[in-house]
Write a protein that holds these residues in place. Structure first.
Motif, short mmCIF file in Angstrom:
data_model
loop_
_atom_site.label_atom_id
_atom_site.label_comp_id
_atom_site.label_asym_id
_atom_site.label_seq_id
_atom_site.Cartn_x
_atom_site.Cartn_y
_atom_site.Cartn_z
N UNK A 135 0.47 -1.01 0.20
CA UNK A 135 -0.15 0.00 -0.04
C UNK A 135 1.08 1.19 -0.04
N UNK A 136 1.91 1.26 0.54
CA UNK A 136 2.48 2.50 0.84
C UNK A 136 3.47 3.27 -0.50
N UNK A 137 4.11 1.37 -1.33
CA UNK A 137 4.00 2.12 -2.47
C UNK A 137 3.43 2.44 -3.78
N UNK A 138 2.29 2.35 -3.05
CA UNK A 138 0.64 2.74 -4.17
C UNK A 138 0.53 4.51 -3.85
N UNK A 139 0.63 4.85 -2.75
CA UNK A 139 0.57 5.98 -1.92
C UNK A 139 1.73 6.91 -2.41
N UNK A 140 2.70 6.67 -2.01
CA UNK A 140 3.68 7.58 -2.16
C UNK A 140 3.75 8.27 -3.39
N UNK A 141 3.77 8.08 -4.22
CA UNK A 141 3.66 8.69 -6.04
C UNK A 141 2.65 9.72 -5.94
N UNK A 142 1.37 8.75 -5.22
CA UNK A 142 0.31 9.35 -5.67
C UNK A 142 -0.39 10.78 -4.88
N UNK A 143 0.72 10.64 -3.44
CA UNK A 143 0.25 10.92 -2.61
C UNK A 143 1.10 12.88 -3.49
N UNK A 144 2.47 12.46 -3.68
CA UNK A 144 3.10 13.20 -3.58
C UNK A 144 2.53 14.18 -5.14
N UNK A 145 1.65 13.14 -5.92
CA UNK A 145 0.86 14.38 -7.08
C UNK A 145 -0.14 15.10 -6.08
N UNK A 146 -0.70 14.57 -5.54
CA UNK A 146 -1.20 15.27 -4.53
C UNK A 146 -1.27 16.68 -4.16
N UNK B 178 -5.79 14.96 -16.90
CA UNK B 178 -4.37 15.90 -16.42
C UNK B 178 -3.54 14.85 -16.08
N UNK B 179 -2.84 14.29 -17.01
CA UNK B 179 -2.16 12.97 -16.96
C UNK B 179 -0.98 13.51 -16.69
N UNK B 180 -0.44 12.71 -15.53
CA UNK B 180 1.05 13.51 -14.89
C UNK B 180 2.20 12.43 -14.91
N UNK B 181 2.96 12.55 -15.15
CA UNK B 181 3.94 10.91 -13.92
C UNK B 181 5.40 11.68 -13.82
N UNK B 182 5.87 10.77 -13.22
CA UNK B 182 6.83 11.78 -12.12
C UNK B 182 7.70 11.61 -13.56
N UNK B 183 8.28 11.11 -14.47
CA UNK B 183 9.47 11.68 -15.50
C UNK B 183 8.92 12.79 -16.46
N UNK C 72 -9.11 17.24 -2.74
CA UNK C 72 -9.65 17.56 -3.87
C UNK C 72 -9.81 15.99 -4.36
N UNK C 73 -10.76 15.38 -3.55
CA UNK C 73 -11.20 14.02 -4.19
C UNK C 73 -11.98 14.00 -5.49
N UNK C 74 -12.53 15.80 -5.77
CA UNK C 74 -13.81 15.31 -7.03
C UNK C 74 -13.44 15.49 -7.49
N UNK C 75 -12.11 17.08 -7.21
CA UNK C 75 -11.08 17.58 -8.70
C UNK C 75 -10.57 16.48 -9.06
N UNK C 76 -9.69 15.56 -8.48
CA UNK C 76 -9.27 14.85 -9.39
C UNK C 76 -9.78 14.05 -10.10
N UNK C 77 -11.34 13.56 -9.95
CA UNK C 77 -11.86 12.39 -9.60
C UNK C 77 -11.84 12.75 -11.47
N UNK C 78 -12.88 14.34 -11.32
CA UNK C 78 -13.16 15.12 -12.60
C UNK C 78 -12.10 15.29 -14.08
N UNK D 75 -3.87 11.71 -11.21
CA UNK D 75 -3.29 10.45 -10.63
C UNK D 75 -2.71 10.78 -9.03
N UNK D 76 -4.03 11.13 -8.58
CA UNK D 76 -3.50 11.49 -7.27
C UNK D 76 -4.30 10.71 -6.27
N UNK D 77 -4.00 10.90 -4.59
CA UNK D 77 -4.58 10.28 -4.19
C UNK D 77 -6.06 10.27 -3.40
N UNK D 78 -6.57 11.57 -4.53
CA UNK D 78 -7.93 11.39 -3.88
C UNK D 78 -8.43 10.17 -5.45
N UNK D 79 -8.09 10.76 -6.28
CA UNK D 79 -8.48 9.71 -7.28
C UNK D 79 -8.57 7.74 -7.15
#
Length: 318
Positions: free
Chosen positions: A90-101, A169-174, A257-263, A267-271
């Motif tokens: 779970x931590x590996x999935x959340x950390x990059x999403x939380x960084x995006x948020x 808004x499709x973003x990535x770390x690279x 940010x949950x609703x905004x990320x869904x709209x 790729x954030x923690x809300x989504x």
């Protein structure tokens, strides 16, 4: 300084206590969900042996208090468990999403805070003018409008009718910073519009509330201009409520940010939270809720400490 450190320690203890209570509420809410989690994960065609094995694997055969202690101990070690949907940490999935948020919230704050403070100061300087009335009306409209509605309006105006920004808004770390800012602008602008009106009106009210103080009247009698009275005398003394409002709205930018990320399919923690709820991925849902709660408590603590540090009268009991 010696009087500030005990206050900081007291607020930290209160924050940790609040987070502990919130963790109990999160775990209890998951426990109250109807149905058997193991049965729902495996489906209706699963045998009783497979269901029993998964229940042992997930610790569902243990008493609730033992499962809570085990979950909380893992959280304290940075281990949020394993996702039921894909078997990943779970931590590996959340950390990059939380960084995006955090990136999205920082971009929204960079837009909202200077704009709100500038409009609030101008509205106080130009009190009861057309600018003041228009800015207050616009602030009320932005406060009253739901995030998803503003998001869809911006998509129609700036992505469909006038294709200036992408609707997704499709973003990535690279991704390069410029491209990332470009793709994140619409969701950041949506969040900024929601909080700008509230911060602007609170800044205006805090400054106007001080304009009737005796020291302000004395400054005016000495011949100080209205702009100097506001910026040099009223604004420094209005910092405590302004800092409080700004910090609380920054907390909202991250936790709301949950609703905004869904709209905007950001790729954030809300989504991730919404996707995990639909898949009934309980470990991910628990981790997301706890991170949101910890972030909100942290910014409330920062708001409290900022108000205390900016106003010496709050450092001592009355």
């Amino acid at each position: 300084m010696s009087g500030i450190l005990p206050l900081i320690a007291k607020r930290l203890l209160l924050g940790l206590g609040t987070l502990f209570v919130v963790s109990l509420m999160i775990f209890g809410a998951v426990e109250l969900l109807p149905g058997d989690l193991a049965q729902q994960v495996l489906g209706q065609g699963a045998t009783e042996e497979n269901v029993a094995q998964l229940r042992r694997q997930l610790g569902l055969d243990l008493p609730p208090h033992e499962r809570y202690i085990g979950w909380l101990g893992g959280v304290l070690r940075g281990d949020f468990g394993v996702s039921l949907a894909n078997g990943r940490s779970v931590a590996d999935q959340i950390l990059p999403r939380f960084a995006n948020t955090l990136f999205l919230a920082a971009l929204a704050a960079a837009i909202a805070v200077p704009l709100a403070l500038g409009l609030g100061i101008l509205a106080a300087l130009l009190r009861n003018t057309i600018f003041d009335r228009v800015s207050n009306a616009a602030g009320l409209v932005s406060i009253s409008s739901p995030e998803f509605f503003l998001g869809y309006v911006l998509i129609v105006l700036l992505a469909v009718k006038t294709p200036l920004f992408p609707a997704i808004s499709s973003v990535s770390a690279d991704m390069e910073l410029g491209e990332r800012l470009y793709r994140s602008f619409l969701p950041a602008l949506t969040m900024a519009l929601v909080v700008t009106g509230y911060m602007m009106r609170m800044t205006r009210a805090a400054i106007i509330n001080l304009l009737a103080a005796p020291y302000i009247e004395m400054a005016r009698l000495k011949g100080a201009s209205n702009a100097r009275v506001v910026t040099r005398h009223a604004l420094p003394n209005a910092l405590a409520p302004i800092i409080n409002v700004v910090a609380l709205n920054l907390a909202y930018l991250i936790t709301g940010v949950v609703l905004v990320e869904v709209v905007f399919v950001y790729p954030g923690i809300g989504q991730l939270l919404v996707d995990s709820v639909s898949r009934r991925d309980i470990p991910v849902v628990q981790a997301c809720c706890l991170i949101f709660a910890a972030t909100f408590i942290l910014f409330n603590l920062i708001a409290d400490l900022g108000a205390i540090l900016s106003n010496p009268r709050l450092r001592h009991p009355k």
